[in-house]
Design a protein around this motif. Structure first.
Motif, PDB file in Angstrom:
ATOM      1  N   HIS A   1      22.933  87.407  47.454  1.00  0.00           N
ATOM      2  CA  HIS A   1      21.955  88.250  47.684  1.00  0.00           C
ATOM      3  C   HIS A   1      20.720  88.539  47.696  1.00  0.00           C
ATOM      4  O   HIS A   1      19.893  87.803  48.096  1.00  0.00           O
ATOM      5  CB  HIS A   1      21.972  88.948  46.336  1.00  0.00           C
ATOM      6  CG  HIS A   1      21.158  89.837  45.461  1.00  0.00           C
ATOM      7  ND1 HIS A   1      20.050  90.197  44.916  1.00  0.00           N
ATOM      8  CD2 HIS A   1      21.421  91.267  45.688  1.00  0.00           C
ATOM      9  CE1 HIS A   1      19.153  91.214  44.598  1.00  0.00           C
ATOM     10  NE2 HIS A   1      20.310  92.128  45.683  1.00  0.00           N
TER      11      HIS A   1
ATOM     12  N   THR B   1      25.898  92.214  41.488  1.00  0.00           N
ATOM     13  CA  THR B   1      26.103  90.782  41.740  1.00  0.00           C
ATOM     14  C   THR B   1      26.625  89.865  40.575  1.00  0.00           C
ATOM     15  O   THR B   1      27.264  89.326  41.419  1.00  0.00           O
ATOM     16  CB  THR B   1      25.347  90.671  42.794  1.00  0.00           C
ATOM     17  OG1 THR B   1      25.483  91.303  44.296  1.00  0.00           O
ATOM     18  CG2 THR B   1      25.526  89.002  43.661  1.00  0.00           C
TER      19      THR B   1
ATOM     20  N   THR C   1      25.211  90.571  49.518  1.00  0.00           N
ATOM     21  CA  THR C   1      24.974  92.149  49.142  1.00  0.00           C
ATOM     22  C   THR C   1      23.193  92.043  49.878  1.00  0.00           C
ATOM     23  O   THR C   1      23.254  91.573  48.841  1.00  0.00           O
ATOM     24  CB  THR C   1      24.848  92.250  47.927  1.00  0.00           C
ATOM     25  OG1 THR C   1      24.540  91.136  46.754  1.00  0.00           O
ATOM     26  CG2 THR C   1      27.130  91.364  46.806  1.00  0.00           C
TER      27      THR C   1
ATOM     28  N   VAL D   1      23.950  99.377  51.822  1.00  0.00           N
ATOM     29  CA  VAL D   1      23.297 100.425  51.102  1.00  0.00           C
ATOM     30  C   VAL D   1      23.252 101.407  51.599  1.00  0.00           C
ATOM     31  O   VAL D   1      23.705 102.991  51.544  1.00  0.00           O
ATOM     32  CB  VAL D   1      21.718 100.006  50.819  1.00  0.00           C
ATOM     33  CG1 VAL D   1      20.374  99.892  51.910  1.00  0.00           C
ATOM     34  CG2 VAL D   1      21.179 100.625  49.028  1.00  0.00           C
TER      35      VAL D   1
ATOM     36  N   SER E   1      21.133  94.553  49.838  1.00  0.00           N
ATOM     37  CA  SER E   1      19.975  95.595  48.995  1.00  0.00           C
ATOM     38  C   SER E   1      19.586  95.012  47.882  1.00  0.00           C
ATOM     39  O   SER E   1      20.400  94.428  47.157  1.00  0.00           O
ATOM     40  CB  SER E   1      20.956  97.293  48.888  1.00  0.00           C
ATOM     41  OG  SER E   1      19.245  97.776  48.869  1.00  0.00           O
TER      42      SER E   1
ATOM     43  N   GLY F   1      18.370  96.162  45.150  1.00  0.00           N
ATOM     44  CA  GLY F   1      19.324  97.570  44.227  1.00  0.00           C
ATOM     45  C   GLY F   1      20.328  96.551  43.234  1.00  0.00           C
ATOM     46  O   GLY F   1      21.556  97.017  42.420  1.00  0.00           O
ATOM     47  N   TYR F   2      21.447  95.661  43.938  1.00  0.00           N
ATOM     48  CA  TYR F   2      22.607  94.993  43.633  1.00  0.00           C
ATOM     49  C   TYR F   2      21.996  93.855  42.904  1.00  0.00           C
ATOM     50  O   TYR F   2      24.081  93.218  42.924  1.00  0.00           O
ATOM     51  CB  TYR F   2      23.339  94.939  45.187  1.00  0.00           C
ATOM     52  CG  TYR F   2      23.819  96.123  46.468  1.00  0.00           C
ATOM     53  CD1 TYR F   2      23.684  97.553  45.740  1.00  0.00           C
ATOM     54  CD2 TYR F   2      23.848  96.045  47.576  1.00  0.00           C
ATOM     55  CE1 TYR F   2      24.019  97.990  46.707  1.00  0.00           C
ATOM     56  CE2 TYR F   2      23.939  96.902  48.885  1.00  0.00           C
ATOM     57  CZ  TYR F   2      24.295  98.081  48.100  1.00  0.00           C
ATOM     58  OH  TYR F   2      24.684  99.046  48.840  1.00  0.00           O
TER      59      TYR F   2
ATOM     60  N   TRP G   1      15.810 104.184  49.916  1.00  0.00           N
ATOM     61  CA  TRP G   1      16.002 103.192  50.806  1.00  0.00           C
ATOM     62  C   TRP G   1      15.359 103.602  52.220  1.00  0.00           C
ATOM     63  O   TRP G   1      14.964 104.228  52.773  1.00  0.00           O
ATOM     64  CB  TRP G   1      16.994 102.213  50.908  1.00  0.00           C
ATOM     65  CG  TRP G   1      16.394 100.794  49.737  1.00  0.00           C
ATOM     66  CD1 TRP G   1      17.234 101.354  48.404  1.00  0.00           C
ATOM     67  CD2 TRP G   1      15.315 100.589  49.781  1.00  0.00           C
ATOM     68  NE1 TRP G   1      16.418  99.912  48.156  1.00  0.00           N
ATOM     69  CE2 TRP G   1      15.557  99.173  48.604  1.00  0.00           C
ATOM     70  CE3 TRP G   1      14.670 100.254  50.529  1.00  0.00           C
ATOM     71  CZ2 TRP G   1      14.329  98.550  47.956  1.00  0.00           C
ATOM     72  CZ3 TRP G   1      13.783  98.600  50.100  1.00  0.00           C
ATOM     73  CH2 TRP G   1      13.826  98.269  48.888  1.00  0.00           C
TER      74      TRP G   1
ATOM     75  N   ALA H   1      27.968 100.039  43.567  1.00  0.00           N
ATOM     76  CA  ALA H   1      28.335  98.063  44.151  1.00  0.00           C
ATOM     77  C   ALA H   1      29.069  97.767  43.475  1.00  0.00           C
ATOM     78  O   ALA H   1      29.514  97.234  43.864  1.00  0.00           O
ATOM     79  CB  ALA H   1      26.788  98.586  43.933  1.00  0.00           C
TER      80      ALA H   1
ATOM     81  N   GLU I   1      23.229 101.961  45.211  1.00  0.00           N
ATOM     82  CA  GLU I   1      22.672 100.805  44.299  1.00  0.00           C
ATOM     83  C   GLU I   1      23.528 101.434  43.132  1.00  0.00           C
ATOM     84  O   GLU I   1      23.359 102.207  42.384  1.00  0.00           O
ATOM     85  CB  GLU I   1      21.728 100.289  44.136  1.00  0.00           C
ATOM     86  CG  GLU I   1      21.018 100.140  45.200  1.00  0.00           C
ATOM     87  CD  GLU I   1      19.656  99.446  46.048  1.00  0.00           C
ATOM     88  OE1 GLU I   1      19.242  98.970  46.465  1.00  0.00           O
ATOM     89  OE2 GLU I   1      18.869 100.344  44.379  1.00  0.00           O
TER      90      GLU I   1
END
Length: 358
Positions: A116, A102, A93, A35, A95, A97-98, A192, A76, A72
């Motif tokens: 993730h 994902t 992945t 991220v 972060s 927010g992924y 972040w 992504a 995100e």
């Protein structure tokens, strides 16, 4: 006829050479998506460094691909799709927010495996993994309470997700153990990684009287501000050792490398299966940095013992009695919070002021 046979033999030999070269290149392709930039000094850099340790472990037996500074959301999903199309066998992945991107991309590429970080959704080809950061925040929270002379500590929150809320609650509960008069102020940034915003938030907390600030964001900007102010803080996700012995008096260090090696080995062996992993200090996924600065001996002894007790399971940071912010009972005397409640934590504990943003 002899000439024709010679040409056929040469063609066959060339085919063997080319086939051998293609076979030599047919190694698992492992992807990582970050991220923030890989030199952010914290979260993304530590994932990247762990990925490099994994690569060093496997050498030419795997191919590593990375993409940094991926927002995100839709970006992504686009990056993950491109990685999958490029032949990636496993994609990390890294972060929260992924999570949905994902899951969405994994559904389109069932033969690609995904891992993730810090989320909770899984699928047949998606694993979730996270660290019990709240264990480390119990230790840094106690230090914050003990080191504060103004009885005010600050906390920089990134996004109002359970991971961050757990961190605020754990920090405050243990700061209160060290200093019954301590108060905590929270500033939410909804990012972040934004050094300028992190620096401004730190200064705002100092202006409100805080003399110790904990951060749940990714850069070293808070420590740079604290250094100038003569206040105290902590390394986040990485040791941030350049700020030792003060203002950084300890740190929470994420050690992902063993997990990455284990999961890539499963790809190499063909034994990868979806799971949900949540590890802490005792497992080595959460590290506590060296204690530095003018920490009193009794405080140092206490946090050292706390670290050992958390690692052994003798102590859980969320052990009752604990009430929720509105005063209603949550945990009775000696009762320990269950993982389900912690994983979905959406409330402050009693004593934390303010509200959690929607």
């Amino acid at each position: 006829m002899i000439k024709r046979r010679t040409l056929l033999a040469a063609s066959a030999a060339l085919g063997l050479v080319m086939g051998g070269a293609a076979f030599a290149q047919d190694v698992p392709k492992i992807g990582f998506v970050y991220v923030g930039p890989v030199n952010d000094g914290g979260w993304s850099q530590h994932h990247h460094e762990s990925a490099m340790k994994m690569k060093e472990h496997f050498g030419d037996a795997i191919e590593l691909i990375e993409q940094e500074s991926v927002p995100e959301g839709a970006d992504a999903e686009r990056v993950l799709t491109q990685m999958a199309l490029s032949g990636a066998d496993l994609i990390f992945t890294t972060s929260f927010g992924y999570m949905d991107p994902t899951i969405n991309v994994a559904e389109k590429f069932p033969d690609v495996k995904f891992e993730h970080a810090t989320g909770y959704k899984t699928a047949e080809n998606v694993s979730a993994y996270s660290a019990r950061f709240y264990e480390g925040r119990a230790i840094t929270g106690y230090l914050a309470g003990a080191m504060s002379e103004t009885n005010k500590i600050g906390y920089i929150g990134s996004f109002p997700i359970p991971e961050v809320i757990r961190g605020i609650n754990s920090s405050y509960l243990h700061a209160k153990q060290a200093n019954p008069d301590v108060e905590i102020a929270v500033v939410w940034l909804n990012t972040w990684f934004d050094p300028a915003k992190e620096a401004d938030a730190t200064q705002a907390l100092l202006d409100q009287g805080a003399d110790v600030v904990l951060a749940h964001t990714d850069s070293t900007a808070p420590l740079a501000v604290l250094e100038k102010a003569g206040a105290y803080g902590f390394g986040q996700a990485a040791d941030m050792a350049e700020y030792k012995p003060a203002p950084r008096i300890s740190s929470i260090i994420d050690d992902w490398a063993p997990y990455y090696i284990e999961r890539v080995q499963a790809i190499v062996d063909g034994t990868w299966e979806s799971h949900n992993t949540w590890q802490g200090i005792g497992d080595g996924m959460v590290g506590i940095g060296e204690f530095t600065g003018p920490i009193p001996e009794d405080v140092l002894a206490h946090v050292t013992q706390m670290k050992e007790d958390i690692a052994s399971g003798a102590y859980h940071p969320f052990t009752g009695p604990i009430n929720k912010q509105d005063g209603s009972a949550w945990l009775a005397e000696g009762e320990v919070a269950d993982d389900g409640t912690l994983a979905g934590m959406n409330f402050y504990v009693e004593g934390v002021s303010g509200s959690i943003p929607n």
